[in-house]
Scaffold this motif. Structure first.
Motif, PDB file in Angstrom:
ATOM      1  N   SER A 127      68.314  -7.156  -7.797  1.00 36.28           N
ATOM      2  CA  SER A 127      67.243  -6.680  -6.918  1.00 36.28           C
ATOM      3  C   SER A 127      66.738  -7.822  -6.039  1.00 36.28           C
ATOM      4  O   SER A 127      66.559  -7.658  -4.821  1.00 36.28           O
ATOM      5  CB  SER A 127      66.092  -6.109  -7.752  1.00 36.28           C
ATOM      6  N   PHE A 131      66.895  -8.505  -1.990  1.00 33.35           N
ATOM      7  CA  PHE A 131      65.732  -8.941  -1.207  1.00 33.35           C
ATOM      8  C   PHE A 131      66.110 -10.127  -0.318  1.00 33.35           C
ATOM      9  O   PHE A 131      65.759 -10.166   0.867  1.00 33.35           O
ATOM     10  CB  PHE A 131      64.592  -9.324  -2.152  1.00 33.35           C
ATOM     11  N   TYR A 136      66.289  -4.214   1.613  1.00 35.49           N
ATOM     12  CA  TYR A 136      65.085  -3.734   0.933  1.00 35.49           C
ATOM     13  C   TYR A 136      65.217  -2.299   0.436  1.00 35.49           C
ATOM     14  O   TYR A 136      64.616  -1.932  -0.573  1.00 35.49           O
ATOM     15  CB  TYR A 136      63.878  -3.865   1.868  1.00 35.49           C
ATOM     16  N   ALA A 139      66.836  -2.926  -2.846  1.00 32.10           N
ATOM     17  CA  ALA A 139      66.061  -3.770  -3.759  1.00 32.10           C
ATOM     18  C   ALA A 139      64.899  -3.021  -4.400  1.00 32.10           C
ATOM     19  O   ALA A 139      64.611  -3.196  -5.590  1.00 32.10           O
ATOM     20  CB  ALA A 139      65.536  -4.995  -3.005  1.00 32.10           C
ATOM     21  N   ILE A 140      64.223  -2.177  -3.640  1.00 28.68           N
ATOM     22  CA  ILE A 140      63.007  -1.516  -4.135  1.00 28.68           C
ATOM     23  C   ILE A 140      63.286  -0.488  -5.232  1.00 28.68           C
ATOM     24  O   ILE A 140      62.657  -0.543  -6.302  1.00 28.68           O
ATOM     25  CB  ILE A 140      62.214  -0.909  -2.952  1.00 28.68           C
ATOM     26  N   GLY A 221      61.857   0.821   3.207  1.00 27.71           N
ATOM     27  CA  GLY A 221      62.568  -0.445   3.033  1.00 27.71           C
ATOM     28  C   GLY A 221      62.057  -1.591   3.880  1.00 27.71           C
ATOM     29  O   GLY A 221      62.697  -1.995   4.855  1.00 27.71           O
ATOM     30  N   LYS A 223      60.059  -5.629   3.836  1.00 27.20           N
ATOM     31  CA  LYS A 223      59.828  -6.820   3.019  1.00 27.20           C
ATOM     32  C   LYS A 223      58.469  -6.753   2.337  1.00 27.20           C
ATOM     33  O   LYS A 223      58.340  -7.080   1.152  1.00 27.20           O
ATOM     34  CB  LYS A 223      59.914  -8.081   3.881  1.00 27.20           C
ATOM     35  N   ASN A 225      56.787  -4.147   1.424  1.00 23.27           N
ATOM     36  CA  ASN A 225      56.796  -3.186   0.320  1.00 23.27           C
ATOM     37  C   ASN A 225      57.461  -3.770  -0.922  1.00 23.27           C
ATOM     38  O   ASN A 225      57.030  -3.519  -2.053  1.00 23.27           O
ATOM     39  CB  ASN A 225      57.504  -1.894   0.732  1.00 23.27           C
ATOM     40  N   TYR A 226      58.507  -4.543  -0.717  1.00 23.11           N
ATOM     41  CA  TYR A 226      59.147  -5.184  -1.870  1.00 23.11           C
ATOM     42  C   TYR A 226      58.189  -6.180  -2.517  1.00 23.11           C
ATOM     43  O   TYR A 226      58.081  -6.245  -3.751  1.00 23.11           O
ATOM     44  CB  TYR A 226      60.437  -5.893  -1.467  1.00 23.11           C
TER      45      TYR A 226
END
Length: 250
Positions: A127, A131, A136, A139-140, A221, A223, A225-226
């Protein structure tokens, strides 16, 4: 000059004047301390307000994220009072701070030492790798899945875990949070992560777990939010570790 007057002058110079000066110095010191206390209060309140705003915007406060008053002043030096501008300023702050190295140093290194995450590390690393590659959208969901698995492990949950049960576990962990951000964190979880959805209808959340995992949200998606999910993941991780320590000390 009479002897009485000389005596009075002597008494004033040798006895009274030092005491007057002492009191003047004392009141000056008190005044300085009062000003210092006011400055400290202002700085503390400014930083706490900043942290509260960050939490309300979905960035749970993290112990590693220290910001000085000077940084805060620089951050908002061109601020004109617009709400969207605040969001943009804070997003930019987190995006700049949370680079690949910061995440590895402040998060992954600790997680790699945790027994509760040992069987999940390969997935968590992937994950984070996504990132780093700005993937994203991949990753999320991966980190969301490991958040739920970590909670199940933390409570030694066996068998099917309903959404209601997961919510109960996480709110239980958030309610154990010893900070002024407890209410905001619970609100963030229930009003953002747990928000429901309907396919092909507007989604009232930027990070709805249900909308993301069921394919309704196709805009999540980013950055920021991640980073928000990463901070929330780490917060829940820390609460689980604390609960384990409490059980061990019983």
């Amino acid at each position: 000059m009479s002897s009485n007057l000389k005596e009075l002058i002597y008494q004033f110079n040798e006895v009274l004047l030092p005491r007057v000066n002492m009191y003047i110095e004392y009141f000056n010191a008190v005044s300085k301390m009062k000003k210092m206390a006011e400055d400290i209060k202002y700085v503390t309140e400014s930083i706490e307000n900043f942290q509260t705003i960050c939490t309300l915007l979905g960035y749970p406060h993290h112990y590693s994220l220290f910001i000085s008053q000077r940084e805060l002043d620089l951050l908002f030096k061109d601020f004109h009072g617009n709400e969207d501008e605040v969001k943009q300023i804070i997003d930019n702050f987190y995006i700049a701070r949370f680079d690949d190295m910061y995440i590895k140093e402040k998060f992954l290194k600790r997680w790699e030492q945790a027994t509760i995450l040992s069987r999940r590390l390969k997935i968590i690393r992937e994950s984070i790798s996504c990132f780093e590659q700005q993937l994203y959208f991949t990753a999320i969901p991966v980190l969301f899945s490991q958040l739920e698995g970590m909670v199940a492990d933390g409570y030694n949950h066996k068998g099917r875990m309903s959404s209601k049960q997961l919510k109960q576990y996480i709110l239980d962990l958030l309610n154990a949070e010893d900070s002024s951000f407890k209410a905001q964190l619970s609100k963030f979880y229930t009003n953002t992560i747990l928000v429901g959805f309907e396919h092909n209808e507007p989604i009232d959340s930027f990070l709805s777990r249900h909308a993301i995992m069921h394919g309704a949200d196709v805009e999540y998606g980013t950055k920021q939010n991640y980073i928000k999910l990463l901070l929330f993941f780490d917060l829940i991780y820390e609460r689980i570790i604390e609960k384990q320590r409490e059980r061990e000390n019983l």
